[in-house]
Design a protein around this motif. Structure first.
Motif, PDB file in Angstrom:
ATOM      1  N   ALA A  12       0.791  -1.351   0.033  1.00 33.56           N
ATOM      2  CA  ALA A  12       0.057  -0.023  -0.012  1.00 33.56           C
ATOM      3  C   ALA A  12       0.863   1.241   0.094  1.00 33.56           C
ATOM      4  O   ALA A  12       0.445   2.154  -0.740  1.00 33.56           O
ATOM      5  N   ILE A  13       1.835   1.196   0.466  1.00 34.22           N
ATOM      6  CA  ILE A  13       2.852   2.232   0.609  1.00 34.22           C
ATOM      7  C   ILE A  13       3.436   2.504  -0.806  1.00 34.22           C
ATOM      8  O   ILE A  13       3.555   3.678  -1.099  1.00 34.22           O
ATOM      9  N   ASP A  14       3.565   1.638  -1.168  1.00 36.99           N
ATOM     10  CA  ASP A  14       4.445   1.679  -2.689  1.00 36.99           C
ATOM     11  C   ASP A  14       3.262   2.292  -3.425  1.00 36.99           C
ATOM     12  O   ASP A  14       3.625   2.982  -4.596  1.00 36.99           O
ATOM     13  N   ARG A  15       2.105   1.793  -3.411  1.00 32.95           N
ATOM     14  CA  ARG A  15       0.969   2.522  -4.228  1.00 32.95           C
ATOM     15  C   ARG A  15       0.781   3.961  -4.104  1.00 32.95           C
ATOM     16  O   ARG A  15       0.594   4.883  -4.779  1.00 32.95           O
ATOM     17  N   ILE A  16       0.924   4.338  -2.609  1.00 36.18           N
ATOM     18  CA  ILE A  16       0.771   5.682  -2.404  1.00 36.18           C
ATOM     19  C   ILE A  16       2.211   6.709  -2.925  1.00 36.18           C
ATOM     20  O   ILE A  16       1.917   7.633  -3.357  1.00 36.18           O
ATOM     21  N   HIS A  17       3.170   6.063  -2.738  1.00 35.28           N
ATOM     22  CA  HIS A  17       4.210   6.760  -3.463  1.00 35.28           C
ATOM     23  C   HIS A  17       3.961   6.864  -5.069  1.00 35.28           C
ATOM     24  O   HIS A  17       4.191   7.961  -5.661  1.00 35.28           O
ATOM     25  N   ARG A  18       3.331   5.782  -5.715  1.00 34.84           N
ATOM     26  CA  ARG A  18       3.330   5.767  -7.120  1.00 34.84           C
ATOM     27  C   ARG A  18       2.157   6.844  -7.477  1.00 34.84           C
ATOM     28  O   ARG A  18       2.266   7.826  -8.361  1.00 34.84           O
ATOM     29  N   LEU A  19       0.983   6.628  -6.692  1.00 32.52           N
ATOM     30  CA  LEU A  19      -0.006   7.864  -6.814  1.00 32.52           C
ATOM     31  C   LEU A  19       0.358   9.201  -6.631  1.00 32.52           C
ATOM     32  O   LEU A  19      -0.159  10.117  -7.408  1.00 32.52           O
ATOM     33  N   LYS A  20       0.948   9.256  -5.541  1.00 35.55           N
ATOM     34  CA  LYS A  20       1.369  10.654  -5.237  1.00 35.55           C
ATOM     35  C   LYS A  20       2.255  11.224  -6.355  1.00 35.55           C
ATOM     36  O   LYS A  20       1.985  12.554  -6.825  1.00 35.55           O
ATOM     37  N   ALA A  21       3.246  10.468  -6.815  1.00 37.13           N
ATOM     38  CA  ALA A  21       4.297  10.988  -7.949  1.00 37.13           C
ATOM     39  C   ALA A  21       3.530  11.185  -9.149  1.00 37.13           C
ATOM     40  O   ALA A  21       3.627  12.301  -9.831  1.00 37.13           O
ATOM     41  N   ALA A  22       2.229  10.215  -9.501  1.00 38.61           N
ATOM     42  CA  ALA A  22       1.678  10.665 -10.664  1.00 38.61           C
ATOM     43  C   ALA A  22       0.719  11.716 -10.581  1.00 38.61           C
ATOM     44  O   ALA A  22       0.609  12.904 -11.614  1.00 38.61           O
ATOM     45  N   THR A  23       0.324  11.955  -9.492  1.00 41.70           N
ATOM     46  CA  THR A  23      -0.541  13.069  -9.147  1.00 41.70           C
ATOM     47  C   THR A  23       0.017  14.570  -9.297  1.00 41.70           C
ATOM     48  O   THR A  23      -0.209  15.525  -9.896  1.00 41.70           O
ATOM     49  N   GLU A  24       1.335  14.290  -8.789  1.00 39.28           N
ATOM     50  CA  GLU A  24       2.115  15.821  -8.670  1.00 39.28           C
ATOM     51  C   GLU A  24       2.825  16.005 -10.056  1.00 39.28           C
ATOM     52  O   GLU A  24       2.887  17.221 -10.535  1.00 39.28           O
ATOM     53  N   THR A  46      -9.680  15.232 -17.013  1.00 39.76           N
ATOM     54  CA  THR A  46      -9.418  14.001 -17.934  1.00 39.76           C
ATOM     55  C   THR A  46      -8.248  13.110 -17.061  1.00 39.76           C
ATOM     56  O   THR A  46      -8.235  11.903 -17.042  1.00 39.76           O
ATOM     57  N   GLU A  47      -7.295  13.961 -16.621  1.00 36.21           N
ATOM     58  CA  GLU A  47      -6.128  13.528 -15.752  1.00 36.21           C
ATOM     59  C   GLU A  47      -6.723  12.679 -14.636  1.00 36.21           C
ATOM     60  O   GLU A  47      -6.448  11.655 -14.039  1.00 36.21           O
ATOM     61  N   ALA A  48      -7.683  13.372 -13.897  1.00 31.93           N
ATOM     62  CA  ALA A  48      -8.436  12.832 -12.734  1.00 31.93           C
ATOM     63  C   ALA A  48      -8.893  11.446 -12.994  1.00 31.93           C
ATOM     64  O   ALA A  48      -8.870  10.659 -12.209  1.00 31.93           O
ATOM     65  N   LYS A  49      -9.960  11.440 -14.114  1.00 32.05           N
ATOM     66  CA  LYS A  49     -10.410  10.138 -14.378  1.00 32.05           C
ATOM     67  C   LYS A  49      -9.444   9.048 -14.807  1.00 32.05           C
ATOM     68  O   LYS A  49      -9.449   7.804 -14.312  1.00 32.05           O
ATOM     69  N   ARG A  50      -8.340   9.375 -15.448  1.00 37.32           N
ATOM     70  CA  ARG A  50      -7.510   8.602 -15.809  1.00 37.32           C
ATOM     71  C   ARG A  50      -6.555   7.976 -14.720  1.00 37.32           C
ATOM     72  O   ARG A  50      -6.462   6.642 -14.468  1.00 37.32           O
ATOM     73  N   PHE A  89      -5.023   3.461  -7.359  1.00 30.02           N
ATOM     74  CA  PHE A  89      -6.200   4.374  -6.690  1.00 30.02           C
ATOM     75  C   PHE A  89      -7.202   3.492  -6.255  1.00 30.02           C
ATOM     76  O   PHE A  89      -7.766   3.621  -5.137  1.00 30.02           O
ATOM     77  N   GLN A  90      -7.627   2.385  -6.830  1.00 26.83           N
ATOM     78  CA  GLN A  90      -8.727   1.505  -6.617  1.00 26.83           C
ATOM     79  C   GLN A  90      -8.369   0.710  -5.351  1.00 26.83           C
ATOM     80  O   GLN A  90      -9.185   0.438  -4.571  1.00 26.83           O
ATOM     81  N   GLN A  91      -7.025   0.184  -5.241  1.00 22.47           N
ATOM     82  CA  GLN A  91      -6.525  -0.507  -3.931  1.00 22.47           C
ATOM     83  C   GLN A  91      -6.670   0.388  -2.706  1.00 22.47           C
ATOM     84  O   GLN A  91      -7.046  -0.038  -1.678  1.00 22.47           O
ATOM     85  N   LEU A  92      -6.336   1.726  -3.210  1.00 23.68           N
ATOM     86  CA  LEU A  92      -5.909   2.659  -1.711  1.00 23.68           C
ATOM     87  C   LEU A  92      -7.540   3.059  -1.360  1.00 23.68           C
ATOM     88  O   LEU A  92      -7.670   3.072   0.008  1.00 23.68           O
ATOM     89  N   VAL A  93      -8.591   2.949  -2.326  1.00 24.44           N
ATOM     90  CA  VAL A  93      -9.834   3.430  -1.863  1.00 24.44           C
ATOM     91  C   VAL A  93     -10.540   2.119  -1.249  1.00 24.44           C
ATOM     92  O   VAL A  93     -11.128   2.230  -0.178  1.00 24.44           O
ATOM     93  N   PHE A  96     -13.524  14.403  -1.484  1.00 22.59           N
ATOM     94  CA  PHE A  96     -12.687  15.440  -2.547  1.00 22.59           C
ATOM     95  C   PHE A  96     -12.259  14.549  -3.667  1.00 22.59           C
ATOM     96  O   PHE A  96     -11.781  13.381  -3.574  1.00 22.59           O
ATOM     97  N   PRO A  97     -12.358  14.967  -4.843  1.00 24.24           N
ATOM     98  CA  PRO A  97     -11.859  14.286  -6.016  1.00 24.24           C
ATOM     99  C   PRO A  97     -10.294  14.195  -5.658  1.00 24.24           C
ATOM    100  O   PRO A  97      -9.396  14.657  -5.160  1.00 24.24           O
ATOM    101  N   LEU A  98      -9.925  13.240  -6.749  1.00 21.44           N
ATOM    102  CA  LEU A  98      -8.317  12.906  -6.578  1.00 21.44           C
ATOM    103  C   LEU A  98      -7.683  14.083  -7.007  1.00 21.44           C
ATOM    104  O   LEU A  98      -7.780  14.794  -7.980  1.00 21.44           O
ATOM    105  N   GLY A  99      -6.444  14.446  -6.183  1.00 25.12           N
ATOM    106  CA  GLY A  99      -5.454  15.496  -6.439  1.00 25.12           C
ATOM    107  C   GLY A  99      -6.315  16.937  -5.987  1.00 25.12           C
ATOM    108  O   GLY A  99      -5.491  17.920  -6.496  1.00 25.12           O
TER     109      GLY A  99
END
Length: 649
Positions: free
Chosen positions: A65-77, A102-106, A113-117, A186-189
């Motif tokens: 889960a922590i790796d997923r947070i790292h990846r999602l955070k990096a992609a969001t930034e 578009t980026e938010a839906k992607r 994102f789905q696993q963290l939710v 809150f929407p993603l990002g």
């Protein structure tokens, strides 16, 4: 001393109000303590349990889960909008979309994102049943279970590198996303303003420590309490924060119900205390009102009063003592009134006697003042007359000798001059020694100037005779009795005596004479001359004082005479000196009154003039004056003195 007893509120009412306030205050403090204690207990249990839930839930974030947070955070930034100063200036509770739609839906379609939710949803569902219901704090529930349903929302938030103080944060997901099928949080990002620039308690989770809200907060979805739990990676670095929001609407409603119940208790306590206080006030007011009425009547010296209060308590005893005291006061007042009436009679009689003695003393004082001024005047006039007469006599003898011999000296001089002329005719050439002596004495000038010298001596002798005659007329040493005289002689002789002052007062004082033809009058000539001397001297003093003040004017004394009728004449003496105030003018004829410095005047001159004119001659003398412009004395004298006028003197 007056005693003010009446008050706007009686003692009973005041006591009732005091008891009511005391009762309500005690009740309010007790109810407030109960409410505050209950609220703290509920908040402590709910926030403590929520914090425990958050700490337990943080263990669900394993390495995957922590790796997923790292990846999602990096992609969001990477896909985020630029972090501009406007974004960094977001106010608390303000938010902007950090990603395009578009980026938010992607990113929301990614497995990370789905696993963290899913993790956030499991945390919310698993912890819902572990929270302590608010009813557990009471012996019985205040509300039904349906109204007290529990809902917990979970959020995942990360920091923004441009805001190291974590005043601005970014949300990565919410527990309600997958459950509802649509985004309700809150929407993603999304970028959210957490606190303002002065906030030093930014999200504790992102700072590495668990934090909990100590108060409810309310938004559009309900009333909540929150907790933030830090999530650490394998390097023990904070990579995100788990935010738990517990729906505390039910607990808040129960506390509101409890608050209303407390207010009802306070209101009931107030009504009850007022009712009890009114009963006490009514029990106290009757005796107090009777005491107050009786006290007011005693204050107004009405001692026929008593208090009818058949009670065996302290008020009854006080009424008995009061009635006894009033009875004694009534007796003392009657005795005092009788003594007071007798004393008033004695005081009135004594006052009349003292007033009579005061009038006698005042009359005696005025008589003594007049007698003193007359004695002083008589002695002064006697001495002055003797001195003037003696001086006139002593001056008259040598003056007569000089005047009598000047004619002989003139004759002798003419004879000597004739002889010298004969010598010059028959001996035109004298010897050298005679010629030298003649030149040394300037014989021609001597013969020309010597007759002039004799003429000057003759003029001086005549002047001395005039002064001697004026002194004799002024003193009237041989006219102390009532005689018929010419007033102009006395006026002119006085002016002759004062000629030196008239010519040396900082500039010659002009004497303007408006004489009418006056008949001879019967008078005491010497005393009238004293009046003229005093009036002229005062006029000269007033002019000199005005000159010393620096005023520029032509000093003038005006003497006017006229015949009023066949029985009376008038004399006016006016000056353009300093004048006097009205207050001074009103006292000018009082004995010993003077405005002159010590040694300059005695205050007797005008007073004596008034006595001579009014009492001695039966005339009148008045004064008018304007300060800064001058003064005028108006004298009216009878032509003939009657026996009645003499009796006044």
């Amino acid at each position: 001393m007056e005693v003010k007893i009446p008050l706007r509120l009686s003692f009973g009412v005041k006591l009732a109000l005091a008891l009511s306030l005391l009762s309500v205050s005690v009740t309010t403090l007790g109810v407030y303590w109960f409410y505050a204690t209950t609220q703290r207990l509920i908040m402590s249990q709910m926030t403590g349990r929520l914090l425990d839930v958050g700490r337990t839930a943080s263990f669900l974030f394993d390495d995957d889960a922590i790796d997923r947070i790292h990846r999602l955070k990096a992609a969001t930034e990477q896909a985020s909008i630029p972090i501009t100063p406007k974004v960094l200036g977001l106010l608390p509770s303000e938010a902007v979309n950090g990603l395009s739609e578009t980026e938010a839906k992607r990113l929301m379609a990614t497995e990370d994102f789905q696993q963290l939710v899913q993790i956030l949803r499991r945390i919310s569902e698993a912890s819902r049943d572990t929270m302590l219901p608010a009813q557990a704090a009471y012996p019985q529930p205040l509300m039904n279970e349906k109204e007290n349903s529990v809902e917990i929302l979970s959020y995942l938030q990360v920091g923004i590198s441009e805001a190291p103080d974590h005043r601005i944060i970014r949300y990565l997901g919410s527990s309600v996303y997958e459950r509802s099928g649509s985004w309700q949080g809150f929407p993603l990002g999304i970028i959210y303003g957490y606190c303002d620039v002065d906030c030093y308690t930014a999200p504790g989770g992102l700072k590495g420590k668990a934090s909990i809200g100590d108060e409810f907060y309310t938004d559009a979805w309900g009333t909540w309490i929150w907790a933030e739990i830090p999530i650490f990676d394998s390097n023990n670095q904070v990579i995100a924060a788990l935010e738990l929001n517990y729906d505390a609407t039910g607990a808040a409603n129960e506390l509101l119900y409890l608050k209303r119940l407390c207010f009802s208790i306070i209101a009931a306590s107030f009504v009850l205390s007022v009712a009890v206080a009114l009963v006490i006030a009514r029990w106290l007011n009757r005796p107090i009102a009777q005491l107050q009425t009786a006290a007011l009547r005693v204050r107004d010296r009405d001692f026929d009063v008593s208090i009818d209060l058949p009670r065996s308590d302290e008020f009854g005893l006080f009424a008995q003592v009061f009635n006894q005291m009033v009875s004694e006061i009534r007796s003392y007042a009657a005795t005092l009134e009788a003594k007071n009436e007798a004393l008033e009679v004695q005081v009135q009689q004594r006052t009349i006697e003292l007033q009579e003695k005061a009038d006698q003393l005042e009359a005696t004082l005025h008589k003594l003042q007049r007698t003193q001024s007359r004695i002083i005047h008589s002695e002064k006039m006697l001495g002055l007359g003797q001195i003037v007469a003696g001086v006139a006599h002593e001056i008259n003898n040598p003056a007569g000798f000089i005047s009598g011999n000047l004619d002989h000296a003139k004759t002798y001089l003419e004879d000597v001059v004739a002889l010298l002329n004969l010598y010059q005719q028959h001996y035109p050439d004298p010897i050298d020694s005679i010629q030298a002596h003649q030149n040394s004495i300037d014989l021609e000038f001597l013969l020309d100037d010597f007759p002039k010298l004799l003429g000057s001596m003759q003029t001086g002798a005549e002047r001395i005779k005039q002064i001697v005659l004026a002194l004799r007329k002024f003193s009237r040493i041989d006219e102390a009795a009532l005689k018929t005289v010419d007033l102009y002689e006395g006026i002119e002789s006085t002016l002759v005596i004062l000629r030196n002052r008239l010519n040396s007062s900082g500039g010659a004082i002009e004497i303007v004479k408006h004489y009418s033809e006056l008949p001879p009058i019967e008078c005491y000539a010497g005393e009238l001359n004293q009046v003229f001397l005093n009036l002229f001297s005062n006029a000269i003093d007033a002019i000199e004082e005005k000159l010393r003040a620096g005023d520029r004017f032509d000093p003038t004394i005006i003497i006017s005479t006229q015949v009023v009728d066949r029985h009376q004449i008038a004399i006016r003496i006016s000056d353009n000196g300093i004048g006097m105030k009205e207050s001074v003018r009103q006292q000018i004829f009082d004995p010993f009154f003077t405005t002159k410095p010590v040694g300059k005047g005695t205050g007797l001159g005008i007073s004596i003039a008034h006595q001579i004119i009014v009492q001695k001659h039966g005339g009148t003398i008045d004064c008018t004056s304007i300060e800064g412009q001058g003064s005028e004395f108006a004298i009216a004298l009878p032509v003939l003195q009657t026996q009645a006028v003499l009796a006044v003197a």
